[in-house]
Design an enzyme around this catalytic site. Structure first.
Site, short mmCIF file in Angstrom:
data_model
loop_
_atom_site.label_atom_id
_atom_site.label_comp_id
_atom_site.label_asym_id
_atom_site.label_seq_id
_atom_site.Cartn_x
_atom_site.Cartn_y
_atom_site.Cartn_z
N CYS A 185 2.19 8.63 -1.88
CA CYS A 185 2.06 7.60 -2.92
C CYS A 185 3.40 7.16 -3.51
O CYS A 185 4.11 6.37 -2.91
CB CYS A 185 1.10 8.07 -3.99
N GLU B 125 -4.43 10.87 -0.96
CA GLU B 125 -3.78 11.88 -1.79
C GLU B 125 -4.83 12.74 -2.51
O GLU B 125 -5.78 12.22 -3.10
CB GLU B 125 -2.90 11.15 -2.82
N LYS C 21 4.95 16.25 -2.32
CA LYS C 21 5.38 14.97 -2.90
C LYS C 21 6.72 15.15 -3.58
O LYS C 21 6.93 16.09 -4.33
CB LYS C 21 4.32 14.50 -3.90
#
Length: 685
Positions: free
Chosen positions: A168, A43, A112
Site C-alpha cells: 500500500c 493487505e 511494509k
C-alpha cells in the site's frame, strides 16, 4: 508460459473484520478458483485491514498465524505463487507483512516499509517500520523463514519471472521500495493494499500504478481491500489493477454495484491478465539507462517452481492494429500530434534552407496526399503563401483518370501551384537508349518510370530553389517497397515515421477537419483518395481504365505487415512469437482492438485504451495460418534484403516508437542474412 507469457491475478475476497476463519476460507476459495500462476491478495486479508486496536489482541494475532498455516495447507496443490497480507510479531514488534506462499510452503515475509500516520490512517499506532535487511524467523509452523523488505522470489521454470512485494503506502512515497527491487531484477511487483475510496482517488491510483510500471519497466499487480472491511469512517472499493510497462491490462471498477456481495458469502472480485515477460525483458535490454545489477544489491532471492503450461491469451487482447488507437477521441488526438510533428519538422527544414518553395510529386494516392497536406500546414506555420508549394503530377503508362483527377483537384483546393509533366516520351527515349523493349513489363519498365519522376522533381527543385518533399511511408521503407534512387530519395521525407495503416487515418482526420470547417471540395477529394486502392501505377491500366497493379496483391496486406513491423522492431519478438500473436490478432473469433502502447508518447510505452472504434475502423481482416505464415516469411525476407535502401535514407521526422532511420533507431548491416529467423519459422510448419 510459452513465449514469456504468464497469467497474473489481483484478487479481493470478501472478508469479515477480525473473523480469521471466515477470511481464510474466502482467501482459499479465491485462490483455488483462479487459474493464474501469480496471485496477490489485499493487505492484511487474513484478519481484515480495519481491525485497528484489535491488532494488539493476542487472540487475533495467534489466530492470524494459525490462519496463514491453514491457508498454506489448503492451497498446497495450487500451481501458483500467492501473496497475502498478515500481521506478524517479531521480537516484540508488530509488522504489516506480505506472506509469500508456494505449494504449501511459506517462502518469505515481506514487511511494509512506510507506515502512514496521517489523515484517516493511523498504522503507526500499531505497526513498526519493516527492516530492509533479511533475517530468519519462525512463523505459522515454518522455521527459518526469510523476514525483511529486501527479498525477491524467482521462478525456476519461467525465465524472467522475478517477483517482489510492497504494501500500500510503499507505492505512494517519493522513493518506493519497488524502485530498488526493480533495479535488483524484479520484473513483477505485487502490491497488497487497503486503499479507501475518495472522490478522484481511483484515477490517481490507476495513474500511479500505470506510471510506476512504466518507470520501472515492469509488470505491477495491485490488489486492494474491498467488501467486508469496516465502513466506520471510510469505505474500501476493492480496486484491483494489473499493469505492464505503462499500460493497464486489467482493472476492476471500485464500488461496482454489480459486484456487491453478502458478508456471509465467500465471494471475490479481481483483475486477471496475461503479462508478457518477454516484452519487459526486451524493453530493459534496449534502454541503456535501465541498469539491473543483482550482484550489487543486498536482496535475498528465494526460488520457487511452477508447472510448465501453455498460457492461453484469452486474458490479453492482442491488438491487430497496434499503431492505430481504437477510440475515436484518442485517434484524433494521435493524428493531430503526428501531423504537427511532420509539419514542424518540414517547417524547420524549409526555414533552415531559406526555401520558399516545396516541390512534391502528387499521384492521387494516400502517401503523396498526406505529404501535400503536411506541406500546406508547414507553409501556414511559416506564414508562407501556399502557392509556393509546387505540386507536380507526372502521368505515365499506368496513371488512371481517377488518381490524375484527384491529384489536380486536391492541389487546386489547397491553393498550390500545379504543373503536369508527362513522363511517357522521356521514358520511351530512355528505353530506346538502353535497349529495353517497352512491351517487357519487368522491373526495368517500372523503375525507369519511378526514376524519371524523381529526376524531374530534383531538377525542378534546383531550378526553383526549392526542396523536394518525399512521400514514402514507414511501411514501404520497412519492406523496401520503393525504387532505389527514385521515390526512395528526397530532400526531406515527411512520412518516414508513419506506418501505412496510420497514413489512412491521418488523411481521414484531415478530411473530417476540413469538412467541419466547410471546405466540402477538399473533403470530397480526400474521401475519394481514401477509397482508391493503394498502387504505384507503374503498369498499364485495365481496358476500362482502372488500376491494374495493387500493392497489397504483391507484398501482402499492410495491416499484417504493420503488425509484424511493430512486434519485430518495437517489441523485439522472435518469429515464433510474432506468428502466435498474429494468429490471435487476426483469428475470426478475436475480440477486436485491445490495449497497445501505440505509436506515440515520449517513448511509445504509454497508450492504454479501450474500445469505441468506428464501424469502418473496427474492421480487421481475417487470415488463416497459412496466409499469415506466407506473408510473415515475405516480411522477414524483404526486411533483411532491402536494408541497403534504408542505410541511405534522407532526413525525416520520427513520430513514434518504431523508426528505421540509419541515424536513429535502426543501425543494421545491409548484408545481414535472415537464416536464423527463417529457420525458426521452418520449425513451426
Amino acid at each position: 508460459m510459452r513465449d514469456g507469457f504468464i497469467k497474473v491475478a489481483a484478487l479481493t475476497p470478501a472478508v469479515r473484520v477480525a473473523d480469521v476463519e471466515f477470511n481464510v476460507e474466502s482467501c482459499a476459495a479465491a485462490l483455488l478458483a483462479s487459474d493464474a500462476q501469480v496471485i496477490v491478495l489485499p493487505e492484511l486479508a487474513i484478519t481484515s485491514y480495519t481491525c485497528e486496536d484489535l491488532f494488539w489482541q493476542d487472540a487475533l494475532l495467534r489466530a492470524a498465524e494459525e490462519g496463514l498455516a491453514t491457508l498454506a495447507a489448503k492451497t498446497a496443490e495450487a500451481d501458483a505463487l500467492v501473496l497475502v497480507g498478515v500481521p506478524v510479531r517479531v521480537a516484540s514488534k508488530l509488522y504489516n507483512c506480505a506472506a509469500v506462499l508456494s505449494r504449501g510452503e511459506l517462502l518469505g515475509l515481506v514487511p511494509k516499509r512506510n507506515i502512514p500516520t496521517y489523515g484517516e490512517f493511523y498504522e503507526g499506532r500499531r505497526f513498526s517500520v519493516g527492516p530492509e535487511d533479511v533475517m530468519l524467523v519462525s512463523f505459522a509452523g515454518f522455521d527459518e523463514v526469510p523476514f525483511g523488505a529486501e527479498q525477491l522470489f524467482e521462478c525456476e521454470d519461467v525465465p524472467g519471472l522475478v517477483v517482489a512485494a510492497e504494501i500500500c503506502e510503499d507505492l505512494w512515497v517519493p522513493n518506493p521500495p519497488s524502485t530498488a527491487a526493480a533495479m535488483a531484477g524484479a520484473t513483477l511487483i505485487c502490491n497488497l493494499s487497503a486503499s479507501n475510496e475518495l472522490v478522484g482517488k481511483a484515477d490517481y491510483r490507476r495513474d500511479l500504478v500505470s506510471a510506476t510500471s512504466a518507470r520501472l519497466v515492469c509488470a505491477y499487480a495491485y490488489a486492494s481491500a474491498g467488501w467486508g472491511e469496516s465502513t466506520q469512517d471510510v469505505v474500501y472499493g476493492g480496486h484491483c489493477l494489473v499493469a505492464e510497462n505503462g499500460r493497464v491490462l486489467g482493472e476492476t471498477k471500485p464500488l461496482d454495484d454489480e459486484l456487491l456481495v453478502r458478508a456471509e458469502g465467500h465471494a471475490c472480485t479481481g483483475a486477471t491478465s496475461i503479462v508478457d515477460l518477454g516484452l519487459i525483458a526486451h524493453d530493459r535490454l534496449r534502454m541503456s539507462t535501465f541498469e539491473v545489477d543483482p550482484m550489487a544489491s543486498g536482496y535475498v532471492t528465494t526460488l520457487f517452481s511452477l508447472e510448465p503450461r501453455e498460457t492461453p491469451l484469452d486474458a490479453r487482447c492482442v491488438d491487430p492494429h497496434p499503431f492505430v488507437p481504437a477510440d475515436r477521441a484518442r485517434r484524433a488526438e494521435r493524428c493531430e500530434s503526428i501531423f504537427a510533428i511532420q509539419a514542424h519538422g518540414l517547417a524547420k527544414r524549409l526555414s533552415h534552407t531559406h526555401s520558399a518553395r516545396a516541390v512534391i510529386g502528387v499521384s492521387g494516392g494516400l502517401d503523396s496526399t498526406l505529404a501535400l497536406l503536411v506541406c500546406a500546414r508547414a507553409f501556414d506555420l511559416l506564414g508562407l503563401d501556399r502557392s509556393g508549394i509546387l505540386a507536380i503530377t507526372m502521368p505515365g503508362f499506368g496513371t488512371t483518370d481517377r488518381t490524375h483527377d484527384n491529384a489536380r483537384a486536391m492541389s487546386e483546393a489547397l491553393g498550390c501551384e500545379l504543373r503536369e509533366v508527362s513522363i511517357a516520351a522521356a521514358v520511351r527515349q530512355h528505353f530506346e537508349d538502353i535497349g529495353h523493349d517497352e512491351a517487357d513489363h519487368s522491373v526495368t519498365y517500372e523503375n525507369a518510370q519511378a526514376r524519371e519522376r524523381t529526376q524531374i522533381l530534383m531538377d525542378v527543385a534546383n531550378r526553383e530553389g526549392g526542396l523536394v518533399v518525399g512521400t514514402g511511408d514507414l511501411s514501404e521503407l520497412a519492406l523496401g517497397w520503393a525504387t532505389y534512387n527514385a521515390d526512395h530519395m528526397s530532400m526531406y521525407g515527411v512520412n518516414a515515421g508513419v506506418p501505412k495503416t496510420l497514413v489512412r487515418h491521418l488523411v481521414r482526420y484531415v478530411a473530417d477537419e476540413v469538412r467541419a470547417k466547410g471546405d466540402a471540395a477538399l473533403a470530397a477529394v480526400l474521401d475519394d483518395v481514401l477509397d482508391t486502392p493503394v498502387s504505384p501505377e507503374l503498369l498499364p491500366a485495365t481496358g476500362d481504365g482502372k488500376i491494374s497493379q495493387k500493392t497489397e496483391d504483391l507484398v501482402g496486406p499492410y495491416e499484417l505487415h504493420d503488425f509484424f513491423l511493430y512486434n519485430v522492431l518495437r517489441c523485439g519478438f522472435g518469429p515464433a512469437k510474432v506468428y502466435r500473436l498474429a494468429l490471435e490478432a487476426f483469428a475470426s473469433d478475436r475480440g477486436g482492438h485491445g490495449d497497445s502502447d501505440g505509436h506515440g508518447g515520449a517513448d511509445g510505452r504509454a497508450d492504454s485504451r479501450a474500445g469505441g472504434a468506428d464501424a469502418d475502423d473496427a474492421a480487421v481482416g481475417t487470415y488463416d495460418a497459412e496466409t499469415i505464415m506466407k506473408w510473415l516469411r515475405k516480411f522477414y525476407w524483404r526486411f533483411f534484403s532491402q536494408q541497403f535502401k534504408r542505410s541511405c535514407l534522407p532526413d525525416g521526422p520520427k513520430v513514434g516508437s518504431v523508426a528505421v532511420s540509419p541515424r536513429g533507431d535502426l543501425r543494421m548491416p545491409s548484408d545481414a542474412v535472415c537464416t536464423l529467423w527463417q529457420r525458426e519459422l521452418d520449425g513451426l510448419e
